[in-house]
Design a protein around this motif. Sequence first.
Motif, short mmCIF file in Angstrom:
data_model
loop_
_atom_site.label_atom_id
_atom_site.label_comp_id
_atom_site.label_asym_id
_atom_site.label_seq_id
_atom_site.Cartn_x
_atom_site.Cartn_y
_atom_site.Cartn_z
N VAL A 145 -4.86 -27.13 30.66
CA VAL A 145 -5.96 -26.65 31.49
C VAL A 145 -6.57 -25.44 30.79
O VAL A 145 -5.88 -24.45 30.54
CB VAL A 145 -5.50 -26.27 32.91
CG1 VAL A 145 -6.68 -25.71 33.71
CG2 VAL A 145 -4.92 -27.49 33.62
N ALA A 147 -9.93 -22.62 30.65
CA ALA A 147 -10.93 -21.98 31.51
C ALA A 147 -11.78 -21.04 30.68
O ALA A 147 -11.30 -20.43 29.71
CB ALA A 147 -10.27 -21.23 32.66
N LYS A 172 -14.94 -25.90 38.80
CA LYS A 172 -15.37 -24.50 38.70
C LYS A 172 -14.63 -23.72 39.76
O LYS A 172 -14.61 -24.09 40.93
CB LYS A 172 -16.88 -24.39 38.89
CG LYS A 172 -17.43 -23.00 38.57
CD LYS A 172 -18.95 -22.98 38.62
CE LYS A 172 -19.49 -21.61 38.22
NZ LYS A 172 -20.98 -21.56 38.28
N HIS A 173 -13.99 -22.61 39.32
CA HIS A 173 -13.15 -21.83 40.23
C HIS A 173 -13.35 -20.35 39.95
O HIS A 173 -13.17 -19.89 38.81
CB HIS A 173 -11.68 -22.21 40.05
CG HIS A 173 -10.75 -21.50 40.97
ND1 HIS A 173 -10.75 -21.68 42.34
CD2 HIS A 173 -9.77 -20.59 40.72
CE1 HIS A 173 -9.82 -20.92 42.89
NE2 HIS A 173 -9.22 -20.25 41.93
N LYS A 176 -15.51 -19.31 37.04
CA LYS A 176 -15.13 -19.80 35.72
C LYS A 176 -15.12 -21.32 35.70
O LYS A 176 -14.77 -21.97 36.68
CB LYS A 176 -13.74 -19.28 35.32
CG LYS A 176 -13.70 -17.82 34.94
CD LYS A 176 -12.34 -17.46 34.37
CE LYS A 176 -12.31 -16.00 33.89
NZ LYS A 176 -11.00 -15.66 33.29
N TYR A 177 -15.49 -21.86 34.56
CA TYR A 177 -15.43 -23.31 34.37
C TYR A 177 -14.03 -23.67 33.90
O TYR A 177 -13.46 -23.02 33.02
CB TYR A 177 -16.46 -23.75 33.33
CG TYR A 177 -17.89 -23.47 33.73
CD1 TYR A 177 -18.59 -24.35 34.55
CD2 TYR A 177 -18.53 -22.30 33.30
CE1 TYR A 177 -19.90 -24.08 34.92
CE2 TYR A 177 -19.83 -22.04 33.67
CZ TYR A 177 -20.52 -22.92 34.48
OH TYR A 177 -21.81 -22.67 34.85
N GLN A 178 -13.49 -24.73 34.50
CA GLN A 178 -12.15 -25.19 34.13
C GLN A 178 -12.20 -26.65 33.71
O GLN A 178 -12.99 -27.43 34.24
CB GLN A 178 -11.16 -25.03 35.29
CG GLN A 178 -10.74 -23.60 35.55
CD GLN A 178 -9.57 -23.52 36.53
OE1 GLN A 178 -9.10 -24.53 37.04
NE2 GLN A 178 -9.10 -22.31 36.78
N GLU A 180 -9.38 -29.79 32.88
CA GLU A 180 -8.03 -30.34 32.72
C GLU A 180 -8.14 -31.47 31.69
O GLU A 180 -8.80 -32.48 31.94
CB GLU A 180 -7.50 -30.88 34.05
CG GLU A 180 -6.10 -31.42 33.94
CD GLU A 180 -5.59 -32.00 35.26
OE1 GLU A 180 -4.37 -32.04 35.46
OE2 GLU A 180 -6.43 -32.41 36.08
N ILE A 207 -4.80 -21.92 30.63
CA ILE A 207 -4.20 -21.71 31.95
C ILE A 207 -2.82 -22.34 32.04
O ILE A 207 -1.87 -21.72 32.54
CB ILE A 207 -5.11 -22.31 33.05
CG1 ILE A 207 -6.52 -21.69 32.97
CG2 ILE A 207 -4.50 -22.07 34.43
CD1 ILE A 207 -6.54 -20.19 33.16
#
Length: 210
Positions: A145, A147, A172-173, A176-178, A180, A207
């Motif tokens: 993962v 970010a 997006k969290h 921030k763009y994530q 997996e 991450i």
Amino acid sequence: MTLAWELTIRLVGAGLLGAVIGIERELRAKGAGIRTHVLVALGASLFMLISQFGFPEAERFDAARIAAGVVGGLGFLGGGLIMKTKSHISGLTTAAGLWVTGAIGLAMGSGMYELSILCAVLMIVCMEVISLYTVKVGHQEVSIVLASADEKALHDAIDGFGKQVHRINFSKHEGKYQAEIFLVTPKRLGGLDLFNRLTTLEGVELISME
């Protein structure tokens, strides 16, 4: 040798062989350790002894039925050791080893001493020695993962893996763009090499890695 001594030797022998196998699993920090393997071997051996000597007045008995029951029961026990994560399955070798330990207990309980010891030795060789000298071949799937606050930096990092990328999930969290990412990598490459590569990606944060 009296029958009592014979039964004692079979039961204790099964427990000792189970302990030897359990020690190897304990050193490997696996889920089933010494106590589990000793109990499985003792239980299987005792079931076999009961089937052979527990019903002296019965007109007919079939020890093979007990063996079949133990095999089925160990299947359920071993199934609880197998775990599937996002990227791989673990516990298969431990579950198989527990199953074979039960077979060793049955063999010892039936008086097959040489075969029981030989099987235990071969089992240790299979799990310990072969794993040290076998060259890892093929590929494995690794889940990571990444970010980043910069969407372009994240996409550039993903593009850098090329054909190794199997599939991707974006989200997006907290601003921030994530991503997996499931990578297909050669087994011969150590996880540390991949980790070092991921931690040096510019503008991207690692991450998790499984």
